[in-house]
Design a protein around this motif. Structure first.
Motif, PDB file in Angstrom:
ATOM      1  N   GLY A  93      67.041   3.019 -72.873  1.00 12.48           N
ATOM      2  CA  GLY A  93      65.983   2.341 -73.166  1.00 12.48           C
ATOM      3  C   GLY A  93      65.249   2.248 -74.268  1.00 12.48           C
ATOM      4  O   GLY A  93      64.598   3.255 -74.946  1.00 12.48           O
ATOM      5  N   ILE A  94      65.857   1.183 -75.143  1.00  7.72           N
ATOM      6  CA  ILE A  94      65.255   0.708 -76.502  1.00  7.72           C
ATOM      7  C   ILE A  94      65.452  -0.796 -76.633  1.00  7.72           C
ATOM      8  O   ILE A  94      66.243  -1.373 -76.130  1.00  7.72           O
ATOM      9  CB  ILE A  94      66.323   1.458 -77.648  1.00  7.72           C
ATOM     10  N   LEU A  95      64.269  -1.057 -77.405  1.00 12.40           N
ATOM     11  CA  LEU A  95      64.228  -2.602 -77.481  1.00 12.40           C
ATOM     12  C   LEU A  95      63.735  -2.770 -79.052  1.00 12.40           C
ATOM     13  O   LEU A  95      62.716  -2.237 -79.587  1.00 12.40           O
ATOM     14  CB  LEU A  95      63.148  -3.210 -76.667  1.00 12.40           C
ATOM     15  N   HIS A  96      64.332  -3.606 -79.635  1.00  8.79           N
ATOM     16  CA  HIS A  96      64.215  -3.922 -81.084  1.00  8.79           C
ATOM     17  C   HIS A  96      63.519  -5.309 -81.423  1.00  8.79           C
ATOM     18  O   HIS A  96      64.294  -6.480 -80.631  1.00  8.79           O
ATOM     19  CB  HIS A  96      65.475  -3.767 -82.002  1.00  8.79           C
ATOM     20  N   LEU A  97      62.398  -5.408 -81.906  1.00 12.90           N
ATOM     21  CA  LEU A  97      61.553  -6.683 -81.982  1.00 12.90           C
ATOM     22  C   LEU A  97      61.016  -6.875 -83.359  1.00 12.90           C
ATOM     23  O   LEU A  97      60.887  -5.984 -84.205  1.00 12.90           O
ATOM     24  CB  LEU A  97      60.243  -6.532 -81.303  1.00 12.90           C
ATOM     25  N   VAL A  98      61.162  -8.324 -83.902  1.00  8.80           N
ATOM     26  CA  VAL A  98      60.575  -8.699 -85.176  1.00  8.80           C
ATOM     27  C   VAL A  98      59.851  -9.979 -84.864  1.00  8.80           C
ATOM     28  O   VAL A  98      60.048 -10.686 -83.709  1.00  8.80           O
ATOM     29  CB  VAL A  98      61.855  -9.330 -85.966  1.00  8.80           C
ATOM     30  N   LEU A 278      69.869 -11.821 -73.438  1.00  7.57           N
ATOM     31  CA  LEU A 278      68.860 -10.938 -73.653  1.00  7.57           C
ATOM     32  C   LEU A 278      68.952  -9.918 -72.531  1.00  7.57           C
ATOM     33  O   LEU A 278      69.375 -10.315 -71.348  1.00  7.57           O
ATOM     34  CB  LEU A 278      67.312 -11.691 -73.319  1.00  7.57           C
ATOM     35  N   SER A 279      68.607  -8.530 -73.002  1.00  7.21           N
ATOM     36  CA  SER A 279      68.613  -7.418 -71.977  1.00  7.21           C
ATOM     37  C   SER A 279      67.653  -7.792 -70.878  1.00  7.21           C
ATOM     38  O   SER A 279      66.652  -8.442 -71.161  1.00  7.21           O
ATOM     39  CB  SER A 279      68.455  -6.116 -72.819  1.00  7.21           C
ATOM     40  N   GLN A 280      67.587  -6.843 -69.875  1.00  8.99           N
ATOM     41  CA  GLN A 280      66.307  -7.020 -68.794  1.00  8.99           C
ATOM     42  C   GLN A 280      65.238  -6.415 -69.549  1.00  8.99           C
ATOM     43  O   GLN A 280      64.114  -6.983 -69.425  1.00  8.99           O
ATOM     44  CB  GLN A 280      66.926  -6.000 -67.717  1.00  8.99           C
ATOM     45  N   LEU A 281      65.299  -5.570 -70.581  1.00  4.89           N
ATOM     46  CA  LEU A 281      64.111  -4.879 -71.307  1.00  4.89           C
ATOM     47  C   LEU A 281      63.567  -6.134 -71.917  1.00  4.89           C
ATOM     48  O   LEU A 281      62.346  -6.407 -71.927  1.00  4.89           O
ATOM     49  CB  LEU A 281      64.540  -4.052 -72.032  1.00  4.89           C
ATOM     50  N   ALA A 282      64.282  -6.896 -72.621  1.00  5.08           N
ATOM     51  CA  ALA A 282      63.866  -7.993 -73.592  1.00  5.08           C
ATOM     52  C   ALA A 282      63.213  -9.125 -72.647  1.00  5.08           C
ATOM     53  O   ALA A 282      62.073  -9.907 -72.991  1.00  5.08           O
ATOM     54  CB  ALA A 282      64.863  -8.623 -74.297  1.00  5.08           C
ATOM     55  N   GLN A 283      63.603  -9.003 -71.585  1.00  4.53           N
ATOM     56  CA  GLN A 283      63.184 -10.376 -70.616  1.00  4.53           C
ATOM     57  C   GLN A 283      61.918  -9.975 -70.008  1.00  4.53           C
ATOM     58  O   GLN A 283      60.732 -10.647 -69.891  1.00  4.53           O
ATOM     59  CB  GLN A 283      64.086 -10.804 -69.273  1.00  4.53           C
ATOM     60  N   ASP A 284      61.626  -8.719 -69.773  1.00  4.55           N
ATOM     61  CA  ASP A 284      60.547  -8.147 -69.577  1.00  4.55           C
ATOM     62  C   ASP A 284      59.348  -8.170 -70.576  1.00  4.55           C
ATOM     63  O   ASP A 284      58.233  -8.441 -70.262  1.00  4.55           O
ATOM     64  CB  ASP A 284      60.666  -6.551 -69.064  1.00  4.55           C
ATOM     65  N   PHE A 285      59.925  -7.978 -71.858  1.00  5.01           N
ATOM     66  CA  PHE A 285      58.933  -8.064 -72.849  1.00  5.01           C
ATOM     67  C   PHE A 285      58.405  -9.562 -73.054  1.00  5.01           C
ATOM     68  O   PHE A 285      57.132  -9.843 -73.321  1.00  5.01           O
ATOM     69  CB  PHE A 285      59.519  -7.705 -74.000  1.00  5.01           C
ATOM     70  N   VAL A 286      59.254 -10.436 -72.903  1.00  6.40           N
ATOM     71  CA  VAL A 286      58.944 -11.873 -72.844  1.00  6.40           C
ATOM     72  C   VAL A 286      57.974 -11.978 -71.883  1.00  6.40           C
ATOM     73  O   VAL A 286      56.892 -13.049 -72.296  1.00  6.40           O
ATOM     74  CB  VAL A 286      60.250 -12.883 -72.557  1.00  6.40           C
ATOM     75  N   ASP A 287      57.921 -11.720 -70.690  1.00  5.95           N
ATOM     76  CA  ASP A 287      57.020 -11.899 -69.679  1.00  5.95           C
ATOM     77  C   ASP A 287      55.564 -11.392 -69.989  1.00  5.95           C
ATOM     78  O   ASP A 287      54.605 -12.003 -69.832  1.00  5.95           O
ATOM     79  CB  ASP A 287      57.285 -11.136 -68.209  1.00  5.95           C
TER      80      ASP A 287
END
Length: 313
Positions: A93-98, A278-287
């Protein structure tokens, strides 16, 4: 002759520490073992790696040249180790955002808070960056997802609109423009303008607004970002044209915000690698980001195409 990994390891240890004893301590072996392997390596290579003068080792020119190549190999090995750790962290569980600074001051933090409410065990890294370093982070796979308010044009990146905001005028509370409900470029002409260089993306947009209105943009103070412009307007240095994303991050009570007739519209875009879904985590962040944009009044006014988070790049 080709060096094996053990010979390379011993050679590097001697070069790094500068002595047989130092190499032995570094490798947790005896000094005679290091000496024997180093001597054997020199015999097989057919040239001397170290000059031995008064009990000390001095690298030969050939040794220094070889060491540069060895260090390049070790840098690659370190990168493999870092990537392996990174992949392991992602699985747990890690997500990198800019993001662009304008949207990164409030909207991304709100979205991260919303995301972590349902993903409490996920580690999130977030950096608001200017255009060039943000793009490079995505290209180097150091960030999985970016959110920008200016177009990103690169063949290896995919961009998808997710929200929008207008350019608006900001002024102090005691300013004459504060009493108007809608402004034109002509209304703003008499007052000192805080704005951006002509060769910057924001400067180009504002310049177009003035040109289309038949006026010349005259800068009283030149700044590098809408955030700088907001601070200067609050200090009483003039008026400015900024994006609504930046204004929202200032909170209420600081400035008077007025719409401008025929103002340019900025689009918030999701940006990702063309080659990595995109990972599932990134998709959840997009939501979470979409919900935040909708709540803050920055939802797109026209239907969106399929999101790259849901489709294949």
């Amino acid at each position: 002759m080709q060096l094996n990994l053990r010979q390379i390891e011993v050679f590097r240890a001697v070069m790094t520490t500068g002595s047989i004893s130092g190499a032995a301590k570094l490798l947790f072996v005896s000094q005679p073992a290091v000496s024997r392997l180093l001597s054997h390596t020199e015999q097989r290579l057919g040239f001397t790696l170290f000059e031995r003068i008064k009990g000390r080792l001095y690298p030969t020119p050939e040794s220094r040249q070889l060491f540069r190549e060895v260090e390049a190999v070790y840098a690659g090995v370190r990168r493999v180790g870092e990537l392996a750790s990174e992949l392991a962290e992602r699985r747990s569980g890690i997500l990198h955002l800019v993001s662009s600074p304008s949207i990164g001051h409030m909207l991304i933090p709100l979205s991260i808070a919303r995301f972590r409410a349902t993903h409490p065990d996920v580690k999130v890294t977030f950096q608001p960056l200017t255009y060039q370093p943000l793009t490079q982070m995505l290209l180097d796979n150091h960030a999985e997802l970016g959110v920008v308010i200016l177009p990103v044009q690169h063949p290896n990146l995919l961009s998808q609109p997710v929200g929008q905001a207008r350019l608006v005028c900001i002024c102090p509370y005691n300013h004459p423009l504060a009493h108007r409900s809608l402004l034109s470029i002509a209304d703003m002409q008499p007052y000192p303008l805080i704005s951006y260089g002509i060769h910057t993306p924001f400067g180009t947009l504002v310049e177009e607004m003035y040109r289309e209105a038949g006026h010349t943009r005259r800068l009283a103070v030149e700044v590098s970002s809408p955030q700088n412009a907001c601070s200067l307007v609050q200090a009483g240095a003039g008026i400015a044209i900024v994006d609504e994303f930046s204004v929202k991050s200032r909170g209420s009570g600081d400035l008077v915000v007025r719409p401008i007739d025929q103002a340019k519209i900025l689009t918030a875009n999701l940006v990702q690698s063309r080659f990595e879904p995109l990972s599932q985590l990134a998709q959840d962040f997009v939501d979470a980001l979409r919900r935040t944009l909708r709540e803050q009044g920055f939802e797109l006014t026209e239907p969106m195409r399929e999101s790259p988070a849901k489709g294949k790049p």
